[in-house]
Design a protein around this motif. Structure first.
Motif, PDB file in Angstrom:
ATOM      1  N   HIS A 111       0.819  -1.222   0.000  1.00 18.79           N
ATOM      2  CA  HIS A 111       0.000   0.000   0.000  1.00 18.79           C
ATOM      3  C   HIS A 111       0.855   1.275   0.000  1.00 18.79           C
ATOM      4  O   HIS A 111       0.552   2.245  -0.717  1.00 18.79           O
ATOM      5  N   HIS A 115       1.223   4.627  -2.524  1.00 19.30           N
ATOM      6  CA  HIS A 115       1.239   6.063  -2.181  1.00 19.30           C
ATOM      7  C   HIS A 115       2.495   6.741  -2.726  1.00 19.30           C
ATOM      8  O   HIS A 115       2.441   7.838  -3.273  1.00 19.30           O
ATOM      9  N   SER A 136       0.427   9.243   6.210  1.00 19.07           N
ATOM     10  CA  SER A 136      -0.945   8.740   6.117  1.00 19.07           C
ATOM     11  C   SER A 136      -1.473   8.487   7.517  1.00 19.07           C
ATOM     12  O   SER A 136      -0.850   8.868   8.514  1.00 19.07           O
ATOM     13  N   GLY A 137      -2.631   7.828   7.587  1.00 17.04           N
ATOM     14  CA  GLY A 137      -3.213   7.513   8.880  1.00 17.04           C
ATOM     15  C   GLY A 137      -2.376   6.512   9.665  1.00 17.04           C
ATOM     16  O   GLY A 137      -2.392   6.486  10.890  1.00 17.04           O
ATOM     17  N   GLY A 138      -1.617   5.676   8.952  1.00  8.30           N
ATOM     18  CA  GLY A 138      -0.861   4.623   9.634  1.00  8.30           C
ATOM     19  C   GLY A 138       0.648   4.804   9.569  1.00  8.30           C
ATOM     20  O   GLY A 138       1.379   4.073  10.236  1.00  8.30           O
ATOM     21  N   GLY A 163      -1.175  11.260  10.398  1.00 13.43           N
ATOM     22  CA  GLY A 163      -2.631  11.300  10.258  1.00 13.43           C
ATOM     23  C   GLY A 163      -3.327  10.895  11.554  1.00 13.43           C
ATOM     24  O   GLY A 163      -4.358  11.456  11.935  1.00 13.43           O
ATOM     25  N   ASP A 167      -5.974  12.915  13.669  1.00 22.12           N
ATOM     26  CA  ASP A 167      -7.290  12.342  14.002  1.00 22.12           C
ATOM     27  C   ASP A 167      -7.546  12.340  15.511  1.00 22.12           C
ATOM     28  O   ASP A 167      -8.644  12.662  15.969  1.00 22.12           O
ATOM     29  N   GLY A 180      -8.736  14.598  10.564  1.00 21.33           N
ATOM     30  CA  GLY A 180      -7.656  15.362   9.945  1.00 21.33           C
ATOM     31  C   GLY A 180      -8.139  16.547   9.114  1.00 21.33           C
ATOM     32  O   GLY A 180      -7.800  17.704   9.403  1.00 21.33           O
ATOM     33  N   PRO A 181      -8.960  16.279   8.082  1.00 20.19           N
ATOM     34  CA  PRO A 181      -9.409  17.393   7.236  1.00 20.19           C
ATOM     35  C   PRO A 181     -10.237  18.417   8.022  1.00 20.19           C
ATOM     36  O   PRO A 181     -10.166  19.610   7.749  1.00 20.19           O
ATOM     37  N   GLY A 268      -2.490  10.502   2.852  1.00 17.30           N
ATOM     38  CA  GLY A 268      -3.629  11.367   3.159  1.00 17.30           C
ATOM     39  C   GLY A 268      -3.274  12.750   3.690  1.00 17.30           C
ATOM     40  O   GLY A 268      -3.869  13.749   3.286  1.00 17.30           O
ATOM     41  N   VAL A 269      -2.281  12.838   4.576  1.00 19.56           N
ATOM     42  CA  VAL A 269      -1.924  14.140   5.159  1.00 19.56           C
ATOM     43  C   VAL A 269      -1.281  15.051   4.102  1.00 19.56           C
ATOM     44  O   VAL A 269      -1.252  16.274   4.262  1.00 19.56           O
ATOM     45  N   ASN A 272      -3.047  18.116   3.033  1.00 20.00           N
ATOM     46  CA  ASN A 272      -3.124  19.283   3.922  1.00 20.00           C
ATOM     47  C   ASN A 272      -2.494  20.522   3.261  1.00 20.00           C
ATOM     48  O   ASN A 272      -1.326  20.515   2.883  1.00 20.00           O
ATOM     49  N   THR A 299      -5.137  10.587  -0.801  1.00 19.42           N
ATOM     50  CA  THR A 299      -5.747   9.579   0.074  1.00 19.42           C
ATOM     51  C   THR A 299      -5.867   8.265  -0.703  1.00 19.42           C
ATOM     52  O   THR A 299      -5.520   8.197  -1.884  1.00 19.42           O
ATOM     53  N   ASP A 300      -6.347   7.220  -0.031  1.00 14.63           N
ATOM     54  CA  ASP A 300      -6.350   5.893  -0.641  1.00 14.63           C
ATOM     55  C   ASP A 300      -7.151   5.857  -1.946  1.00 14.63           C
ATOM     56  O   ASP A 300      -8.217   6.465  -2.038  1.00 14.63           O
TER      57      ASP A 300
HETATM   58  O1  KG4 Z   1      -3.516   7.685   3.081  1.00 13.23           O
HETATM   59  P1  KG4 Z   1      -4.828   7.709   3.764  1.00 13.23           P
HETATM   60  O2  KG4 Z   1      -6.062   8.013   2.956  1.00 13.23           O
HETATM   61  O3  KG4 Z   1      -5.125   6.367   4.494  1.00 13.23           O
HETATM   62  C1  KG4 Z   1      -4.128   5.610   5.104  1.00 13.23           C
HETATM   63  O4  KG4 Z   1      -3.439   4.847   4.385  1.00 13.23           O
HETATM   64  O5  KG4 Z   1      -3.975   5.811   6.328  1.00 13.23           O
HETATM   65  O6  KG4 Z   1      -4.670   8.775   4.964  1.00 13.23           O
HETATM   66  C2  KG4 Z   1      -5.728   9.072   5.827  1.00 13.23           C
HETATM   67  C3  KG4 Z   1      -5.228  10.046   6.862  1.00 13.23           C
HETATM   68  C4  KG4 Z   1      -6.241  10.276   7.974  1.00 13.23           C
HETATM   69  O7  KG4 Z   1      -5.557  10.228   9.215  1.00 13.23           O
HETATM   70  C5  KG4 Z   1      -6.779  11.680   7.677  1.00 13.23           C
HETATM   71  O8  KG4 Z   1      -7.225  12.344   8.824  1.00 13.23           O
HETATM   72  C6  KG4 Z   1      -5.549  12.337   7.089  1.00 13.23           C
HETATM   73  O9  KG4 Z   1      -4.970  11.333   6.270  1.00 13.23           O
HETATM   74  N1  KG4 Z   1      -5.892  13.524   6.280  1.00 13.23           N
HETATM   75  C7  KG4 Z   1      -5.544  14.788   6.611  1.00 13.23           C
HETATM   76  C8  KG4 Z   1      -6.073  15.637   5.596  1.00 13.23           C
HETATM   77  N2  KG4 Z   1      -6.738  14.846   4.695  1.00 13.23           N
HETATM   78  C9  KG4 Z   1      -6.608  13.562   5.131  1.00 13.23           C
HETATM   79  N3  KG4 Z   1      -4.821  15.260   7.637  1.00 13.23           N
HETATM   80  C10 KG4 Z   1      -4.615  16.586   7.694  1.00 13.23           C
HETATM   81  N4  KG4 Z   1      -5.103  17.469   6.781  1.00 13.23           N
HETATM   82  C11 KG4 Z   1      -5.824  17.045   5.722  1.00 13.23           C
HETATM   83  N5  KG4 Z   1      -6.295  17.921   4.836  1.00 13.23           N
END
Ligand code: KG4
Ligand code: ZN
Length: 337
Positions: A111, A115, A136-138, A163, A167, A180-181, A268-269, A272, A299-300
């Protein structure tokens, strides 16, 4: 080579068709945000069941939208890890069996490699080598990328992923999942000078991160000064500024340390806006270039899995007939092509 990509590692079902000659032919995404919202986070069993419901309809949609007959598919790539085991098994079972029925090779994709290579779907795409910030979230990783599969981890998080920190802090500010968003939106109304949070681990050498202290800082600040609407926005702003500054400092350090002039930001981050602006300013100062995937591919999504899979399938890599996933899987274990 026309490759079908399937992403199902967490709370998004993504399907895409990537052709190594013609580029991205189509993609579709279903987000499970509404499904998990009432629980304040992803419920793994519900995630798996929803992937089961959505994957095949999304596949039919992508095929018909892009005018592709499924018999034209020459390889299938699915996310094999890291991620939620049940969710991964859905994409892997569908991808592996579809490939078997079509008589084409199948490949499990990492994964985070997806990314990391997502900016390759854009024009201009970065050349190799580059430094990648994967947030990302992880995961929170700084990676030196010499080519597909040639990865050296320069820095990692010692605790929360970027992320995850967004969160968790959003949650304690009373914002809904995924925070996050929403936290980023709230921060836009915050006063940048009212609070100053620390920039963790920037006062010592090295490229590792630690974000869990910032969450605690946000909690104690809100306990000390109250949580009226303006204070919550000010805390969100102080938190975001601290995370962004920390990442900018570490990215600059990574570019200087490696002597590489290209930075890729993904995960995902990476969506930002404050982070994007901060990195852009830093890159201008050090004469480096920054590359991002388009916002929807931060994001994913299935497109990044189709792309990463296509690179590897075209190089002759593929799996046996078994369906196997790797919920835990380091990027450095991947073979170069
Ligand atoms: O890559 P992703 O879609 O999923 C994973 O593989 O984890 O990342 C999701 C993460 C979440 O923690 C979400 O809150 C964060 O990315 N995220 C953000 C923003 N958009 C998504 N964090 C800060 N600012 C943003 N605009
Ligand atoms: Zn992801």
């Amino acid at each position: 080579m026309l490759v079908l990509g399937i992403e199902s590692s967490c709370d998004e079902t993504g399907v895409a068709l990537f052709d190594t000659e013609r580029g991205l032919l189509g993609h579709a995404l279903h987000s499970q945000v509404a499904l998990h919202a009432g629980y304040g986070g992803v419920v793994p069993e519900l995630a798996s069941r929803d992937h089961v419901r959505k994957a095949l309809p999304l596949l039919s949609q992508v095929l018909s939208d892009s005018g592709v007959d499924r018999r034209a598919i020459a390889g299938v790539a699915y996310t094999a890890g890291p991620g939620l085991v049940g969710a991964l098994l859905v994409g892997a079972s569908i991808g592996r069996s579809l490939a078997w029925s079509l008589g084409v090779p199948a490949l499990g994709v990492h994964h985070m490699e997806g990314h990391l290579l997502a900016p390759m779907l854009e024009t201009p795409a970065p050349g190799y080598p580059f430094v990648a910030l994967l947030v990302s979230g992880g995961h929170t990783l700084l990676v030196q990328v010499e080519g597909v599969g040639a990865y050296r981890i320069l820095g990692d998080t010692l605790d929360d992923a970027a992320g995850e920190a967004f969160d968790k802090t959003a949650k304690l500010l009373g914002l809904d999942y995924p925070g996050g968003p929403q936290l980023a939106k709230l921060a836009e109304q915050g006063n940048p000078t009212r609070f100053r949070f620390p920039r963790p681990m920037t006062d010592r050498p090295g490229l590792d991160f630690s974000f869990s202290g910032l969450k605690t800082f946000a909690l104690t600040t809100s306990r000390d000064v109250g949580d009226d609407a303006q204070t919550r926005a000010d805390i969100a702003r102080a938190f975001e500024d601290a995370v962004v500054d920390t990442m900018v400092i570490k990215c600059r350090r990574a570019l200087e340390q490696t002597g590489i002039g290209r930075l890729v930001v993904a995960g995902g981050v990476g969506a930002n806006r404050a982070l994007r602006a901060g990195l852009q300013t830093m890159a201008r100062r050090v004469s480096a270039e920054v590359f991002y995937p388009r916002l929807e591919f931060c994001t994913d999504n299935g497109a990044m899995i189709a792309y990463a899979g296509a690179c590897r399938l075209q190089a002759g890599q593929c799996e046996g007939l078994e369906v196997s996933v790797r919920p835990r899987w380091s990027l450095e274990e991947l073979a170069a092509i």
